[in-house]
Design a protein around this motif. Sequence first.
Motif, PDB file in Angstrom:
ATOM      1  N   PRO A   1       0.504   2.977  -1.360  1.00 48.83           N
ATOM      2  CA  PRO A   1       0.442   1.656  -1.999  1.00 48.83           C
ATOM      3  C   PRO A   1       1.635   1.359  -2.901  1.00 48.83           C
ATOM      4  O   PRO A   1       2.094   0.219  -2.958  1.00 48.83           O
ATOM      5  CB  PRO A   1      -0.859   1.694  -2.789  1.00 48.83           C
ATOM      6  N   TRP A   2       2.170   2.363  -3.587  1.00 49.95           N
ATOM      7  CA  TRP A   2       3.306   2.109  -4.468  1.00 49.95           C
ATOM      8  C   TRP A   2       4.553   1.772  -3.669  1.00 49.95           C
ATOM      9  O   TRP A   2       5.360   0.933  -4.078  1.00 49.95           O
ATOM     10  CB  TRP A   2       3.572   3.300  -5.385  1.00 49.95           C
TER      11      TRP A   2
ATOM     12  N   ILE B   1       4.588   0.234  -0.814  1.00 46.73           N
ATOM     13  CA  ILE B   1       4.400  -1.139  -0.337  1.00 46.73           C
ATOM     14  C   ILE B   1       4.729  -2.133  -1.439  1.00 46.73           C
ATOM     15  O   ILE B   1       5.373  -3.153  -1.204  1.00 46.73           O
ATOM     16  CB  ILE B   1       2.965  -1.336   0.196  1.00 46.73           C
TER      17      ILE B   1
END
Length: 66
Positions: A12-13, A15
Amino acid sequence: MNLFVIAGMIGPWQIVIIVFVILLLFGGKKIPELMKGLGQGMKEFKKATDQDQDKDNNKDKESLEK
């Protein structure tokens, strides 16, 4: 081989960072225009593939009728 391992580990980071970089490069006003163009391109591609499938189906029907 190492490239595939790195590419498979997107979290997620990463992205968030990618979205942030895209926002910095293109700006907030340009992104909707890019997405609109992408959507139109996909629509045209789908339309062309559907037409090709229709032509193939018509050829198949004609060959079966003969």
